[in-house]
Enzyme design. Sequence first.
Site, PDB file in Angstrom:
ATOM      1  N   GLU A 488       0.955  -1.182  -0.069  1.00 52.26           N
ATOM      2  CA  GLU A 488       0.017  -0.015   0.014  1.00 52.26           C
ATOM      3  C   GLU A 488       0.755   1.259   0.000  1.00 52.26           C
ATOM      4  OE1 GLU A 488      -2.352  -0.937   3.261  1.00 52.26           O
ATOM      5  OE2 GLU A 488      -3.719  -1.853   2.394  1.00 52.26           O
ATOM      6  N   LYS A 601       5.771  -2.005   1.604  1.00 51.33           N
ATOM      7  CA  LYS A 601       5.110  -2.199   2.873  1.00 51.33           C
ATOM      8  C   LYS A 601       5.392  -3.795   3.350  1.00 51.33           C
ATOM      9  CE  LYS A 601       0.980  -1.273   5.266  1.00 51.33           C
ATOM     10  NZ  LYS A 601      -0.559  -0.870   5.377  1.00 51.33           N
TER      11      LYS A 601
HETATM   12  C1  BGC Z   1      -2.278  -4.303   5.363  1.00 56.06           C
HETATM   13  C2  BGC Z   1      -3.396  -4.977   4.578  1.00 56.06           C
HETATM   14  C3  BGC Z   1      -4.186  -5.781   5.816  1.00 56.06           C
HETATM   15  C4  BGC Z   1      -4.731  -4.828   6.687  1.00 56.06           C
HETATM   16  C5  BGC Z   1      -5.675  -5.619   7.950  1.00 56.06           C
HETATM   17  C6  BGC Z   1      -3.012  -3.280   6.395  1.00 56.06           C
HETATM   18  O1  BGC Z   1      -1.874  -2.656   7.196  1.00 56.06           O
HETATM   19  O2  BGC Z   1      -1.662  -3.570   4.427  1.00 56.06           O
HETATM   20  O3  BGC Z   1      -2.786  -5.875   3.779  1.00 56.06           O
HETATM   21  O4  BGC Z   1      -5.309  -6.388   5.047  1.00 56.06           O
HETATM   22  O5  BGC Z   1      -3.653  -3.977   7.484  1.00 56.06           O
HETATM   23  O6  BGC Z   1      -4.710  -6.450   8.627  1.00 56.06           O
END
Ligand code: BGC
Length: 767
Positions: A488, A601
């Site tokens: 992300e 990330k």
């Molecule tokens: C992650 C996601 C994940 C979410 C909930 C985020 O920080 O990037 O991949 O689904 O957290 O765990």
Amino acid sequence: MKDYIKIDEWKIIEEGFDPNHNKVSESIFSLGNGRMGQRANFEEAYSGETLQGNYVAGVYYNDKTRVGWWKNGYPEYFSKVINAANWIGIDVVIDGVQLDLAKCEISSFRRELNMQEGYLKRNFTAKNTAGKEVEVESIRFCSMVDDEAGAIKYTITPKNFSGSITATPFIDGDVVNQDANYDEKFWDEIGKESFTNGGLVHLKTKKTGFDVVTGMLYSITQNDSIVTASAESIEKEKYIGAKVVLQAQQGEAITVYKYAANLSSQNHPVEQLAAKLKETLDRVSKKGFDTMLSEQANAWAAKWKHNDIIIEGDASAQQGIRFNIFQLNQTYTGQDDRLNIGPKGFTGEKYGGVTYWDTEAYCVPFYLSTAEQQVTKNLLLYRYKQLPQAYENAAMLGFGNGAALYPMVSINGLECHNEWEITFEELHRNGAMAYAIYNYVRYTADESYLVDFGLEVLIGIARFWSQRVSWSEAKQQYVMLGITGPNEYENNVNNNWYTNTLACWCMQYTTEVIEKVKGLDEAKYKALIAKLNFNEQDETNKFIHIIENMYFPYDEKHRVFMQQDGYLDKEQILVKDLPASDRPLNQKWSWDRILRSCFIKQADVLQGIYFFEDQYDIETIRRNYDFYEPRTVHESSLSPCLHAIIAAKLGDEARAYEFYLRTARLDLDDYNNDTEDGCHITSMAGTWMTVVEGFAGMRVHDGKLSFRPFLPGKWQSFSFNIGFRGALLNIKVSKKGVLVKNLSDTEATILVDDKQSPVKANSEVYI
Ligand code: BGC
């Protein structure tokens, strides 16, 4: 990082009270039974820093979306599992002064989470401002046997005085969510009732209309005799309490037994809630606290029998892995296909207690191996039942003709996430749904699932991808534009390799499942395609055309898959060259700086390599791992476990172990300084994967379990229990070799380092 938790193989222990740790401990010492969950808040009043958390699974509120700039397609609301009535409260007043640890001199304090038997115990000795000192012990649990009920035994002993002690067990529904978007209260009172030795409060959620009745029955003993003194009923808005005034004698214990229950309209007709609640309270209180507690221990023993991991030679790692397994079992028991697993489970408000792709990508392997088949099937059915909403989500973004888009965040199937780069772009979640179906069938061989439910979901997902790609005249290939991958830390990219790969795999798998289902049950297949208006020939041709003509970014120089177009235009810096003071990036850097950087990330290309490892030779896996891992900051708790598994596959045992340590005690040691928000429940499943898929190298190949184990240097051995197609196996990896015990009546055949071994029922083999 904190290190105040004492090491013990079966217990989580905190000694001494530090108010700065309180919210972290409230998360760590949380209790749950799949149906209700409870942070480790105190029974008595506490005016210090605390996050109250009592959750009833599946009961949520649609909190109106709050954004800076509205974009068409945003969901109207964010559903969240909300703070429900406080059932643990017991107000204690000593000679007119309320017991409140924030205002006392505390001479001893100990919290202990007994994971073997499933209860929380707290002991303290505290002196109030008037110099009155009491010793308190409280034991409580959310019952695994009566999953709508909890019980508390709260004992208070005056140490240096005789005088009046008032105990008021209560139910208080006047609660708030700290993350409420508009500071609203989410509950309305429908009614309340006080009755002999108890009472109830009937609440209803605004908008979503869930009725929840929370009630209690209590009894009090003084010096082991039942107290018959009558109580004064106290009623306030959304509150009932029973105030009992006692004459306490120095050194004589007063014990409050409190039985509480939460019943919701999800499970009972509204008009029967109060009566059913009374029945439940009656039943559990008749059993009594000690019987309930021993039933609790038995229920946990049965769970541990299926899913314990034993590590010899490293008590800290042992405590870590058990804590992970314990929390996963507290969060989801798999008895109800309307429930799922929030990234923080019942341990805090963050992520709203709702469902993410974490379930399909990270939690499914854990439940497949450690619980009955139906448990994972229920996770899949949860999504199957939300297919109509997945059509709606796709329609919101302009797709049609039966395209299904599962949400990134949801409890009722409709997308709740309201950041454009995730809502509209982080589409890989849709593929995780398909992958979970594949994973389930691969593990269980339950092909009937494909016939009855799976194919319907797969067709919707494949249709979505076939509409989401576009044809590039320039490339003469299909491309996928405007995507956010699992990383992300970059948005709106073109041709995220993972998403392109996953999309094609979904379409490919769908075509295979079509053939399978046709062969298994032609009539059902025909009925399904008629229902879906699925033109097999045209649509599968389209899928195949896309699969054969999809563009996948690749870099010839490094010979690695490119995370997305243009990734190498970024300045290539490695994480090891970042100053420590810049980490974590998401707290230290501006967002635009993160977006422009090459830092990743969490596993992105490597997520694809993990899912589809059989498609790649070991050198391809190594090159991609060696390229991407040094650029990954692991600022999602989901990241280290996949890196550990791939490192183990590549024979990099040291790195695999290093990654394991980062996940196994993530919350116990509060590595990321965020455990106060709740524990990282879904990444706990990743920790389990690290041991079983990483260190033991477990895979399913051609309907058999295979292992390629190694023993982390510090450990003498590790062993774990797993279920596979009716067999219950215990795999023990030690310096001497691998011992496989078949604890069931079903014969199994396994492979260790490619060597096949039958393991007869109730026998063992040494490899
Ligand atoms: C992650 C996601 C994940 C979410 C909930 C985020 O920080 O990037 O991949 O689904 O957290 O765990």
